[in-house]
Design a protein around this motif. Sequence first.
Motif, PDB file in Angstrom:
ATOM      1  N   ALA A   1      15.337   9.749  81.675  1.00  0.00           N
ATOM      2  CA  ALA A   1      15.400   9.193  80.322  1.00  0.00           C
ATOM      3  C   ALA A   1      14.065   8.592  79.910  1.00  0.00           C
ATOM      4  O   ALA A   1      13.573   8.810  78.793  1.00  0.00           O
TER       5      ALA A   1
ATOM      6  N   GLU B   1      22.475  13.027  82.393  1.00  0.00           N
ATOM      7  CA  GLU B   1      22.896  11.852  81.626  1.00  0.00           C
ATOM      8  C   GLU B   1      21.686  11.132  81.048  1.00  0.00           C
ATOM      9  O   GLU B   1      21.723  10.645  79.919  1.00  0.00           O
TER      10      GLU B   1
ATOM     11  N   SER C   1      20.830  10.711  77.021  1.00  0.00           N
ATOM     12  CA  SER C   1      20.591   9.422  76.356  1.00  0.00           C
ATOM     13  C   SER C   1      19.285   9.437  75.580  1.00  0.00           C
ATOM     14  O   SER C   1      19.193   8.871  74.478  1.00  0.00           O
TER      15      SER C   1
ATOM     16  N   LYS D   1      19.818  11.600  72.400  1.00  0.00           N
ATOM     17  CA  LYS D   1      20.650  10.900  71.415  1.00  0.00           C
ATOM     18  C   LYS D   1      19.837   9.897  70.609  1.00  0.00           C
ATOM     19  O   LYS D   1      20.070   9.700  69.410  1.00  0.00           O
TER      20      LYS D   1
END
Length: 345
Positions: free
Chosen positions: A239, A263, A267, A270
């Motif tokens: 991330a 994941e 993130s 998004k």
Amino acid sequence: MAGGRHLRGPTIRDIAREANVGTATVERVLNDRGGVRTGLAERIIKAAKKLKYGDRRFRPHRGIIRIEVLLVQPEVEVFYAELNTTFQRISASLDPTILVHRTFVREDDIAGVVQHIAKPPLRRAGLIVLAPDHPEITESIRQARMSGVEVVQMLTGSAGEDVPYIGIDNYAAGRTAAYYMSRMLQGRSGTLLAMCHSGAYRAHRERIRGFSDYLTQHTNGDHNFCLVIFGHDDNLLSAERLTEALRHDNHVIGLYTVGAGREGVASALKAHPDKVFWIGHALTHNTAKCLRSGLMDICIDGAQETHARRSLDTVLHRLGLIDVDVSSAPVQFLTITAQNLSSSI
């Protein structure tokens, strides 16, 4: 039938001759009376299976023939846990004389991986390895094979022709990702990024190479493939590094992720104000969620069930325990979108 005489099936004497042991030893193993060392019992069971000895009165000890699956994993990755579950499910359907044991070792503990391959705590007839391309690991795999253990590698093939590689054509997968991305982004100019673990796995390097080669050969300069991000399959690190790359270049229009850390990638995407066309690998519950939401556009899936089944079948075939030919061709990968995603995932 010939001359009024029936062809007889294999006998204990035949098994003893094939295994080069006495008939009393064969009877002890087939009747599970113990007192026979594991290696010898394994040889007798293999001889019985080779001769197709099927007398139901005999019940040899469960798990005499041990196959180990060594999964080298990062702590955060669900893919390895799901692969473990797949092996567990398939192993439950095997002959009870065959035990499939799964072992997890940390991927950053190279010495530990080497030690486990070279000096396992228990005897094994077969070994399935998923591990990084480290010279010491490769050499330990070769040594295990030379000692008589039937070995196959998953995700990467580095130990030579006598150690089969079970997996997809990773170079073709990378080219496929580039094909879809360049077509879907046709008419838009901008930057394309890729993210992988660290370059420690040949499979990841081949996917990136295929992706880059296709773009070099087939695009007209609208798409600039400029950066490979190493996320080490860690969600937080992935991330952070993707967010930094998106902040540094506001013309990013495509992302190809060949490893994990999904994941973390999700993130970062998004939080990004613009839509980035995302192609990833390995269909898990997380990737299915990203596909349904529209965050991920395409998932290239290597079919875990096929990988696990073919790995086990290859070992069993090389041990002489099954006589069905096992394909040596690359596993066919699938292209999954939200439109053809199974509702059960």
